[in-house]
Structures are given as C-alpha cells and as structure tokens.
Design an enzyme around this catalytic site. Structure first.
Site, PDB file in Angstrom:
ATOM      1  N   ASP A  27       0.860  -1.223  -0.046  1.00  0.00           N
ATOM      2  CA  ASP A  27       0.080   0.160  -0.016  1.00  0.00           C
ATOM      3  C   ASP A  27       0.870   1.418   0.172  1.00  0.00           C
ATOM      4  O   ASP A  27       2.075   1.230  -0.789  1.00  0.00           O
ATOM      5  CB  ASP A  27      -0.865   0.097   1.184  1.00  0.00           C
ATOM      6  CG  ASP A  27      -2.378   0.588   1.189  1.00  0.00           C
ATOM      7  OD1 ASP A  27      -2.204   1.929   0.584  1.00  0.00           O
ATOM      8  OD2 ASP A  27      -3.297  -0.200   1.132  1.00  0.00           O
ATOM      9  N   HIS A  45      -3.995   6.243   3.252  1.00  0.00           N
ATOM     10  CA  HIS A  45      -4.680   5.123   2.698  1.00  0.00           C
ATOM     11  C   HIS A  45      -3.910   3.510   3.297  1.00  0.00           C
ATOM     12  O   HIS A  45      -4.973   2.829   3.694  1.00  0.00           O
ATOM     13  CB  HIS A  45      -4.398   4.929   1.286  1.00  0.00           C
ATOM     14  CG  HIS A  45      -5.248   4.094   0.635  1.00  0.00           C
ATOM     15  ND1 HIS A  45      -4.811   2.811   0.195  1.00  0.00           N
ATOM     16  CD2 HIS A  45      -6.416   3.844   0.024  1.00  0.00           C
ATOM     17  CE1 HIS A  45      -5.549   1.954  -0.391  1.00  0.00           C
ATOM     18  NE2 HIS A  45      -6.673   2.659  -0.782  1.00  0.00           N
ATOM     19  N   SER A  99     -11.294  -0.703  -1.462  1.00  0.00           N
ATOM     20  CA  SER A  99      -9.986  -0.683  -0.756  1.00  0.00           C
ATOM     21  C   SER A  99     -10.259  -0.939   0.684  1.00  0.00           C
ATOM     22  O   SER A  99      -9.444  -1.526   1.448  1.00  0.00           O
ATOM     23  CB  SER A  99      -9.338   0.786  -0.864  1.00  0.00           C
ATOM     24  OG  SER A  99      -8.670   0.673  -2.260  1.00  0.00           O
TER      25      SER A  99
END
Length: 759
Positions: A138, A206, A536
């Site tokens: 990620d 994220h 996600s």
C-alpha cells in the site's frame, strides 16, 4: 469515465492503467523474464548473473538495474535504451519483456456487524489472529497511530525474516516496514517532503487505514469528529503487520510502478508473511502481463492467501479487477450504521425529522430561517446559478433534488453565503463522508414533503438542526455499494468474480494525522481516524478474516480458506431479504456480490470445501489459450503440460457464459473435501428461477468416510433466456443456488450458479 452518479465521490481503490512511461532521454523501465536454468556456471546466484548481463549491454549510457525478483518471477527490472532492449531480447535466456506500468490512487462497527464476539466464535477460537503475519502492499503506514500499539502482543514468530527500514519505526504489532520506489524514481517522481516520505511512512493515509482495518489494535474513544464513536479494532487484532510501501504521491494523486509493486510482493514472500492484502489493481491485462496476478500466483504456491479489491468502477458490468482465480476478489457493501442530523421545524407538531449528514462538526443550529424558491422549479431544485445570494444569505435553503447531477451542483450554495441546506432526495446513499464540506442534511422525500408543507404554510419558517448523530441497526444492510465493480471479468469470464462482499462504506479506521481527513469550506481538518469508502476498505476486512481462519486451520490451503468464506456467505440482509443492489434498489445478483456477504463465524466451520491445487490453475490457463511461454511467465515452470486443459476449475461458484446465443448447456465437474471431524453425508438442494434455468446434480447424495475424504459430483445447467427481459448492461441471464445440506447435521454448503452474456 465514471458514471455521473459517482463523479463527486472520492474512493480509494487504486486503479493502475498501462501507460507508456518513455522519457526524453530514450530510457525506459522494463520487467524482464529470464530462463534461470540457463545461468552460466561461473555465477554463484541469479542476481550476479542478471547484473552481469546488464553490464554487457552496449550503449552510450549504461543500463540501470532496479530489482532482482526471487519469488514472484524469474528475472529482474531495469532501465534500458531501445538499443539495449534489442540486445537483451536476442539472448537465448531471455523469455519476455514488458514495459513499466504506472498508476494513480484509484473500524468501530464492522466487527460487530460481522458477528465477531470476544467471548464466543471465531475471535476467541483463533486467538484473535495471533501468530499470523499480514503483509499490506500500500502507501505506507503511520507507526505512531494508537491502532498499532503493541500492548499484549507477542514477539514476532521465529519464521519471520523481515526487517524495518526506519529506526524506531516498528514494534511487536508492526514487525516490518519497507519501501520500494526505484521504478517511481526512474520516472522522475520527486519522493521527498513535503510531497511524500522516501520511507515506509504513510503520506496519504490510505495504507494506515487499510492496515488498521485488517489488524489494528484496540483503541477506545475512536471517532470521526464525533461520528462512529466507540472502540476501534482490526478484524484480526492479535495478528502482526508488515508494510510494503509501493505507492507515492505525485502531483495530485498516489501512483505506483509495476516494478515497485512486484518488488514489494517479492519481499513479502521472502519475509514470511502468511497473507497479503492489496487494495490496488492494474488495468485488466492478460494474467502474464499483470504484476499482481504474477506475484499472487507465486504467493499462492507458498500457501499465502492474497486478498485484492475488486475495483470502484461499478455499477457497470464487466468492470471487476484482480480477477485471477488464485486471488480472493472482494466487493464492497454497506453496514448497518449511518450518520445523521436531527431537523426540528419551528412548529414542533411536525416532530423531529432524521436525515443523512456527515458534516464534520458537532454543531447545533437554532431558529435559523428557511428559504424555499416555491413556484420556480429551478429555484425549488436549487439548480446551478438559479438562486440570488441576497435571498439565501444567512439562511438554510430547502432544495428538492431528483438526480445525482443536481445533487452535485448544489454545492455552490456554500459560496453564496447560505448558512446551510436541507435537501429532499432519495439519493442520500450516494453521499459519502468526504462530500459534506458544507452543513447540509438530506431528508428522504417523504420527510422532505412534510418539511415543505411546514415551510409553505408558515411565515418566517425556521428550523433547529443538531449534527453529529450516529444511527445503529440501520436496515436494510448490507447493500451492494454503487461504486463496487461488477462481474463478469472481461479477461477470465469463466470464473465468477467478485468472490465475496465485505464492509466497504464509511469505514472508520486509523489515518495519517498530517493528512487532512475532512474539510469545511476551504479549511482542512485533521484527525487520527477517518471514514473512508471503497473496495479498498472491503479488501482488508477479508484478509483479516482469512487470518483468523488460517490461525484456526493451519493446514488449509488458500483455496480452502476462500471456499470456506464463499460457501458460508450470507445472501440475505438484516431484513431477511436478498441483498439489495444500491443503484437499482432491487435484489442484487451474484455478479454484484459474488457468493454473498462474508460471515466469519460460519466460515470457521464450513463442513466441506472446494480445494484447488497450483496445477489446476495451470490447466485453466491452458484452456484460456495461453501459450506455454505465457504460462511459464506466471508459473515459472520450464515445462507446461496442457493435456488436462479445462475451464472447469474446482471453484466454489458456477458461471455459464452465453456467446451470441440465448440458450446453452454446460456440465460442471466438482470435488468436495470434508473438513469436518467425522463421516457424514450431504444431499443436494437446488433453488432455480421459475423459468430460464434448469439444474440437475448427479449424484444428489454424496458420502464422506471421514476428515479429508472427498466426493465428486457433476452439475448440468441448461439456460434459455429467449423470453427474458434484457437487463441494463446486458450481462445477466439467470441465477440459481446449489446447496449441499448435511444429513442429520447443521452444515449448509452453498454455491451460486449464474449465466451471463459474454462481453
């Protein structure tokens, strides 16, 4: 381009498209597959051989080595000129070369919604995921987040071989952290503060969010500016994490290079992770060109479970990403929680009206005057540039909005001096937390009509508004999120994808505190936790559940764990109705939600599983028409035997593709493995639609002598959609379910059967 319904939403699945990354100096990054059996004897290892090969290539500028890959593929990545590439391609050991791919950036309630409990079920049986290592590929991680504290954590397992690049970055929860940026740096991306960190530290937020969703430690009083207040915890809170940063901020978005992504996956395998989670995806190319498909195959061969996001290109058909059959592909659904504001008209006989709002401020508005452009349809709907700032300044505006485009345009109100807005619309489901930069509330149309009546019949109408409310037990839930990518897969339509649905809407999880998590007007707000939406967010839920299952069943293969989740998934919502497709407000299909919504406790004890071995996937690739060389790129096997080629993989779902015809027949062959503790028998039960599909199962009873014994059966499916109404998109034919019911037992092993029209 996204559907108009989705234009204004910010989602976080990373969609990576193939682009030419050539630069003005004629240098290009390439991924090079080599025949490692041809390494000359003087070389002690393949890395030395590859670098020697590169040094032998002549040109004015030397070739630049980026990475040597040890697990995901046989070969390396390098920056080459066209001349050097041609020299390399003439070498006998060269197999294939692909250009670099470049891309950009595509919980307090969910454990409870999933049925996880401290005192019973999968959580305590699995030790809350203890001794499992989850590798997250990620954008990095914020290690100081409370979600990564290591109170009560054990030391890293002895099998762990990873490292932490940054001093003081890791602990007993976060046991590894590396970054991979050579590919991005070749593209002249500046990786330094204030644009990003040239380290495993998360700049975007994220990676911190996905990591804490999968395996975050318990944090009390977590919330998003007062919403969703409670104790945040990851799905596998005792599992340990390793971050492999491959996404970096470039201009205005996160981007990743295929070379870096392969390197991250390669290192995760080397380090000894048990599972991988990738909330990112490349444009669906053939599997032998897709770095995630290639890396995931190598991981699968070593028993590593790979969970990937399905994509955020829904509700369109044929949009699912990460559709390789050895990947668990996850779609996104809602949870039984919503965020609200209470609207009370000045005349309290109208009661208090509850509407949707995630305005990030615990605000109480009292006796504010209302404006409604009654009699002028443009003003009634707050159409773009229809309102006069002098009329609305300091007031709450009442708007009736019927379509998403108008819902998007009404945001101009915040620049006109209005104090806020009350929107009458049935489209509130499509508004996610990032959209509430202005104080407004969306009332369902039936409540909006009540408020409209009050405004029309009252001189100087006013309201009170209380923001910051959280509603639990909301029905129906789950629903398939509008953005969640749908099947079938364009590249591999013979396997039903997505596999499964998991929570992916307004998920609360840790965030990078230096990155804005909300906005009011032009002001940015910062928080340690954020609500975010996308597949996600769904993907790490499933990898966390898979960690719990693997901790409980150490001998289960990745395919067996996926099967357990799929065959026990729920197809009914909390109203006991078929899961709804949010867009249509009608029952969804398996092309929307796969086998159903994941149910962790049921998956712990599935009774039977559909297992798949690595050679089965090779037989599938053969039947897809891949050449031996293309299959070798994926499997690394020098010799490929396609004598048993078949598209009929032993998968826990069934899909029949109609190619320019309204009728079709197919016979599926399957093998079930008993993972229960004793001998048992099961009988088949088929639920089919009234017309258009007929299913026959032979035999209709199967028997198992004991644990790990197997039974074979076949499913004959006849489809006729001649009289069916063509559904928008033209991709859905009919659907049914095959359930194996344990005789004198409690296990139910359910699989969807779907017919779909070829893309």
């Amino acid at each position: 381009m996204a559907q108009p319904m989705n234009v204004f939403f910010i989602f976080t699945l990373i969609v990576i498209s193939i682009t030419s990354s050539s630069s003005s100096d004629d240098h290009q990054a390439y991924i090079v597959h080599m025949d490692k059996s041809m390494m000359p004897s003087p070389f002690s290892n393949h890395h030395h051989w590859y670098t020697s090969v590169l040094s032998s290539l002549s040109d004015e500028a030397p070739a630049t080595h980026l990475y040597t890959y040890y697990h995901v593929m046989d070969g390396f990545s390098a920056v080459l000129t066209v001349s050097q590439l041609k020299q390399l391609q003439k070498m006998p050991a060269h197999l294939a070369t692909f250009e670099e791919m470049l891309g950009q950036l595509h919980t307090t309630r969910t454990p409870t919604f999933l049925g996880l409990k401290k005192e019973a079920g999968l959580w305590p049986v699995s030790g809350f995921g203890e001794d499992m290592i989850i590798g997250i590929i990620d954008s990095g991680i914020w290690p100081e987040s409370k979600s990564f504290h290591d109170d009560g954590m054990s030391e890293a397992p002895s099998r762990w071989r990873g490292k932490c690049e940054a001093k003081g970055f890791c602990n007993k929860k976060l046991i590894g952290a590396c970054s991979f940026s050579q590919g991005m740096k070749h593209l002249k991306v500046k990786i330094s503060q204030p644009d990003d960190y040239d380290s495993p530290r998360d700049f975007d937020g994220h990676g911190t969010h996905t990591s804490s969703t999968a395996a975050g430690s318990r944090v009390q009083f977590a919330n998003y500016f007062g919403y969703a207040n409670g104790t945040a915890t990851g799905i596998a809170p005792k599992a340990q994490l390793a971050m492999y940063k491959v996404l970096f901020f470039n201009d205005s978005s996160e981007e990743a290079a295929a070379t870096d992504t392969l390197a991250g996956m390669d290192q995760a395998i080397e380090d000894g992770v048990d599972l991988m989670s990738l909330s990112l995806g490349f444009t669906e190319t053939p599997f032998y060109q897709n770095p995630i498909a290639i890396g995931a195959f190598a991981a699968m061969e070593k028993g590593i479970i790979v969970s990937c996001a399905a994509g955020n290109s829904g509700p369109r058909a044929y949009t699912v990403d990460n559709a390789a059959p050895w990947i668990t592909t996850v779609g996104a659904g809602t949870v039984d929680r919503d965020f609200a504001a209470y609207v009370t008209p000045g005349d309290q006989s109208y009661g208090t009206l509850i509407g949707k709002s995630v305005f990030p401020k615990n605000l109480l508005v009292e006796k504010v005057h209302m404006y409604y452009g009654y009699g002028n349809r443009s003003k009634e709907s707050c159409a773009y540039k229809s309102l006069d700032p002098k009329d609305v300044k300091g007031k709450y505006i009442f708007c009736e909005i019927d379509d998403a485009h108008s819902l998007y345009e009404f945001t101009e109100l915040e620049t006109m001096g209005a104090a806020g807005a009350i929107i009458s619309s049935d489209l509130s489901n499509y508004l996610y937390s990032d959209y509430f930069t202005f104080p407004f509330v969306v009332l369902e149309r039936k409540l909006g009509k009540l408020l409209k009546k009050y405004i029309i019949n009252t001189k100087n109408a006013s309201i009170n508004v209380k923001y910051g409310e959280t509603l639990l037990g909301v029905k129906p839930a789950p629903q398939v999120a509008d953005f969640s990518s749908r099947g079938p897969s364009r590249r591999s339509p013979w396997i039903l994808k997505p596999d499964i649905l998991a929570p992916g809407v307004d998920i609360l999880a840790a965030w990078a505190p230096n990155r804005e998590s909300a906005q009011i007007g032009d002001d940015y707000l910062f928080s340690d936790f954020k609500l975010d939406s996308g597949t996600s967010m769904a993907c790490p839920h499933v990898v966390g559940i898979a960690a719990l299952l693997k901790s409980t069943h150490r001998d289960w293969s990745p395919a067996a764990i996926r099967s357990a989740m799929m065959t026990t998934a729920d197809i009914l919502d909390n109203n006991k109705d078929i899961i709804i497709d949010m867009i249509a407000s009608k029952p969804g299909t398996s092309l929307d939600y796969g086998a159903g919504h994941v149910n962790p406790n049921k998956a712990m004890d599935p009774g039977l599983v559909y297992d798949i071995q690595p050679h089965d996937y090779i037989n599938y690739l053969c039947a897809m028409g891949y050449t031996p060389n293309e299959i070798r790129i994926i499997s690394k096997k020098p010799e490929v035997n396609c004598a048993n080629a078949t598209l009929d993989l032993n998968y826990p779902s069934f899909i029949l593709i109609l190619n320019n015809t309204n009728t079709a027949r197919y016979t599926f062959q399957r093998t079930l493995t008993n993972v229960g503790m004793s001998s048992c028998s099961y009988r088949a039960e088929v639920n089919t639609p009234p017309t258009g599909m007929n299913v026959v199962v032979k035999p209709s009873m199967i028997f198992f002598e004991g644990k790990y014994s197997t039974a074979k059966f076949e499913v004959i499916v006849d489809v006729d959609i001649s009289g069916a109404t063509r559904i928008k998109g033209g991709y859905f034919g009919n659907s049914a379910y095959l359930s194996w019911l344990e005789v004198n037992g409690h296990h139910v092993v359910r699989s969807p059967i779907v017919s779909a029209i070829a893309a």
